[in-house]
Structure formats: structure tokens, C-alpha cells
Design an enzyme around this catalytic site. Structure first.
Site, mmCIF file in Angstrom:
data_model
loop_
_atom_site.group_PDB
_atom_site.id
_atom_site.type_symbol
_atom_site.label_atom_id
_atom_site.label_comp_id
_atom_site.label_asym_id
_atom_site.label_seq_id
_atom_site.Cartn_x
_atom_site.Cartn_y
_atom_site.Cartn_z
ATOM 1 N N VAL A 1 -5.358 -18.142 -2.427
ATOM 2 C CA VAL A 1 -4.883 -16.852 -2.916
ATOM 3 C C VAL A 1 -5.368 -15.783 -1.951
ATOM 4 O O VAL A 1 -6.534 -15.766 -1.568
ATOM 5 C CB VAL A 1 -5.431 -16.549 -4.327
ATOM 6 C CG1 VAL A 1 -4.870 -15.226 -4.851
ATOM 7 C CG2 VAL A 1 -5.116 -17.684 -5.288
ATOM 8 N N CYS A 2 -4.459 -14.893 -1.544
ATOM 9 C CA CYS A 2 -4.864 -13.720 -0.765
ATOM 10 C C CYS A 2 -5.566 -14.170 0.527
ATOM 11 O O CYS A 2 -5.076 -15.048 1.222
ATOM 12 C CB CYS A 2 -5.764 -12.851 -1.653
ATOM 13 S SG CYS A 2 -6.092 -11.179 -1.092
ATOM 14 N N THR A 3 -6.725 -13.588 0.834
ATOM 15 C CA THR A 3 -7.422 -13.941 2.073
ATOM 16 C C THR A 3 -8.162 -15.264 1.991
ATOM 17 O O THR A 3 -8.857 -15.638 2.932
ATOM 18 C CB THR A 3 -8.403 -12.824 2.484
ATOM 19 O OG1 THR A 3 -9.300 -12.563 1.401
ATOM 20 C CG2 THR A 3 -7.656 -11.554 2.854
ATOM 21 N N THR B 1 -0.560 -14.531 3.230
ATOM 22 C CA THR B 1 -1.824 -13.987 2.763
ATOM 23 C C THR B 1 -1.588 -12.538 2.363
ATOM 24 O O THR B 1 -0.443 -12.067 2.345
ATOM 25 C CB THR B 1 -2.908 -14.111 3.856
ATOM 26 O OG1 THR B 1 -4.175 -13.703 3.324
ATOM 27 C CG2 THR B 1 -2.583 -13.252 5.068
ATOM 28 N N ALA C 1 0.408 -14.739 -1.323
ATOM 29 C CA ALA C 1 0.098 -13.390 -0.852
ATOM 30 C C ALA C 1 -1.067 -12.835 -1.675
ATOM 31 O O ALA C 1 -1.809 -13.585 -2.302
ATOM 32 C CB ALA C 1 1.349 -12.518 -0.951
#
Length: 202
Positions: free
Chosen positions: A113-115, A133, A166
Site C-alpha cells: 500500500v502506498c510507499t 505507489t 496507490a
């Protein structure tokens, strides 16, 4: 019942881990047939998430049940003096990266998830794959994974075993997508309906 291990570290983004935890935790709840056992894993505890939330991990890195699915959340950035925190710091944490590599070998699915994608990249798991990301970390992902096709406009990217999402709330959509991938759209829709969440469909 599949097991889901969600990684925790200091300065983690709250929704990055709590969103997937909720999705997998309630999948099948309406029908009375839970499909996942969810637990958290950290190098040490307690963990202090963004905005001061204190969490006690269920297990430590070297002492937890086998995970069928691992979730690598994100969260982090740079202090005004340039020092990294959160996932930006953890990309240099070799014991944590070793856990990701080791767990990925035996897991059915690896999610970020994300970074959290930066951690997968540094662990060498995104080579020759596609990934996404948080929009503010696209350049960092490209630098860490030069052989990865970065797709900045995608909500989530499925490579088969490895799925990236993202930023922040996109982890919920990715988790619902994963429930559908494993158990069918009806179970994913039931989970979203129980959460009263309108999720993206790609």
C-alpha cells in the site's frame, strides 16, 4: 482460512494498515464464515504510527504464524533536516527487508500500500514487474526500481503474486480486489457493503 500478516513500523500511515486490516478482518462476517485470520507483525513494539497512534503488534518478525498473504503498508517522508522517516527510513532496514523477502517466498500473495512499494522495490521483488505507489513517491519508486514499469495513474496493479496500490485509501480498494480475486466478486461486494464503502472498480 488464509492468514494475513500486516507489517508495522514507526511512522506508518494509519489507513495504510488499518484499511486492509478491516477488509480482510470482516470478509465473510455477514455470512458467518470468516475467510481470513489477520495479525500484525513488527520488528519491535510498541509501534508509533503517524499522528501518534500507538499500536502493540500481535507478533514480532521472527515469531509469528506462517502468512499466506503479507501486506506491506507505507507512510513516511523526510524531516526538515533531510533525515528520512517511516518507509523512507525502513528501506535501509536490512532485517525488515530480509523478513519481506523470506515471507514473500512462501506467501500466496504479497501486497503493498502506498510507499510500501518502496520496500518491495528495495527488497528486489518488483524487478521486471509493473507497480504503482503514492503519487508523491513515483520518482522514488522509479529510482529504487529502474527495471520496474511504474504506472502512476493506476489505483492498483496486479502482477499475479504481487499486487501494489496507490496511496493510503487505495489500499482498501486493493484489498477488496484481492478478496474478489481469491473468493469471488460476490464476497468482495458483500464485504464492501458491510463496510458501507464505495470502492473503485478497474
Amino acid at each position: 482460512m488464509r492468514t494475513v500478516a500486516i507489517l508495522l513500523f514507526n511512522e506508518i500511515e494509519v489507513l495504510d494498515f488499518a484499511g486492509p486490516f478491516e477488509v480482510f478482518g470482516v470478509a465473510g462476517k455477514v455470512s458467518g464464515n470468516p475467510h481470513f485470520q489477520v495479525f500484525t507483525v513488527a520488528e519491535r513494539g510498541p509501534v508509533y504510527a503517524r499522528n501518534g497512534l500507538c499500536i502493540t503488534p500481535t507478533y514480532l518478525l521472527n515469531d509469528h504464524p506462517k502468512a499466506d498473504i503479507i501486506v506491506i503498508p507505507g507512510g513516511g517522508g523526510y524531516h526538515t533536516d533531510g533525515t528520512p522517516f517511516g518507509s523512507r527510513r525502513e528501506v535501509n532496514n536490512e532485517p525488515l527487508l530480509a523478513w519481506i523477502r523470506r515471507s514473500a517466498e512462501t506467501a500466496e500473495l504479497v501486497l503493498s500500500v502506498c510507499t510500501g512499494a518502496l520496500l518491495l522495490a528495495k527488497a528486489g521483488l518488483l524487478d521486471s514487474l509493473s507497480a504503482t505507489t503514492h503519487y508523491m513517491a513515483i520518482d522514488s519508486l522509479s529510482q529504487l526500481a529502474p527495471n520496474t514499469t511504474v504506472l502512476p495513474t493506476e489505483r492498483y496493479v496486479d502482477n499475479g503474486k504481487i499486487i501494489t496500490s496507490a496511496g493510503i485509501s487505495a489500499g482498501i480498494d486493493m484489498s477488496l480486489y484481492t478478496v474478489g480475486k481469491l473468493l469471488g466478486k460476490a464476497v468482495a461486494d458483500e464485504t464492501a457493503r458491510y463496510m458501507q464503502y464505495d470502492y473503485w472498480t478497474l
